[in-house]
Design an enzyme around this catalytic site. Structure first.
Site: not given
Length: 247
Positions: A49, A77, A91, A183
């Site tokens: 993203d 991540y 987010d 997310r």
């Protein structure tokens, strides 16, 4: 020096506010300009993203055939989940639509919630995502306020670490399968706590054996392509002349 036509696998540390598509287009344009390659396949192995940073694998030329292989690899991540609010995009790309008091949430409750997201689980993707439904991206439906039915997908969370020292911000590290939306993980964690949560920051640090520490910074890669373009063109010309002299 790269050989983009034969194929290269290039690790890039994607900066914030760049889409993965922006990054591909930027690098392709540089190669075409400075290496004088009019047509070249360039693709990436797994979208990040715009608000996320970190490891993006770019493949060029014949190496684009390996994109699916890299997409299928386990990914790691790091980032921060913010408790106490939700947003439409899950987010901080959108404004909060609900806020919650985080008083009373204990470290034990967070630990119990965390454990429920490890292993094989089902996850609904965000409605603001690039998943295609009947030929349209989910975010196109969301932006036009059209109702769509998103189907849960099977994913695997290999590891999910949470640090509560900066509560209500939770720093995390997650290792997960292809198709996992961090997310959605943040949003689902908030629901599990009877609260709300959204993703504040995200960085991809690993794809299979590839690490972000080994990745190019975008400006450094740009300069390298500029610096080596003339050398590549001269080398290609010499090879062509040598081939002609054989005949």
């Amino acid at each position: 020096m790269f050989n983009f036509e034969d194929g290269e696998v290039i690790l890039i540390d994607k900066p914030i506010d760049w889409t993965s598509f922006d990054t591909v287009n930027f690098i392709r344009a540089l190669i075409k300009r400075f290496y004088k390659i009019p047509k070249l396949k360039v693709g990436h192995a797994g979208t990040l993203d715009p608000l996320a940073t970190g490891l993006l694998i770019l493949c060029t030329g014949k190496k684009t055939k390996q994109i699916e292989e890299y997409q299928a690899k386990i990914k790691t991540y790091t980032g921060t989940i913010l408790l106490g609010q939700t947003t439409p995009t899950f987010d901080l790309e959108s404004e909060p639509d609900q806020t919650f008091s985080t008083e009373g949430i204990t470290a034990e409750q967070i630990e119990d919630a965390r454990m429920k997201f490890i292993g094989d689980i089902k996850q609904y993707p965000p409605k603001y995502s690039a998943i295609k439904i009947k030929g349209k991206r989910a975010f196109d439906y969301a932006r036009s306020d059209e109702e769509i039915e998103l189907k849960a997908r099977d994913i695997h969370i290999e590891d999910f670490k949470l640090n509560t020292e900066r509560f209500p911000e939770l720093d995390f590290e997650v290792t997960c399968s292809k198709g996992t939306y961090i997310r959605s993980l943040a949003n689902d964690l908030g629901k599990e706590l009877g609260n709300g949560a959204c993703l504040k920051s995200l960085r991809r640090t690993r794809i299979g054996d590839f690490k972000v520490e080994d990745a190019w910074q975008l400006e450094d890669l740009k300069q390298h392509i500029i610096d080596t373009g003339d050398e590549f063109i001269a080398m290609r010309k010499a090879m062509q002349e040598a081939e002609q002299n054989k005949h």
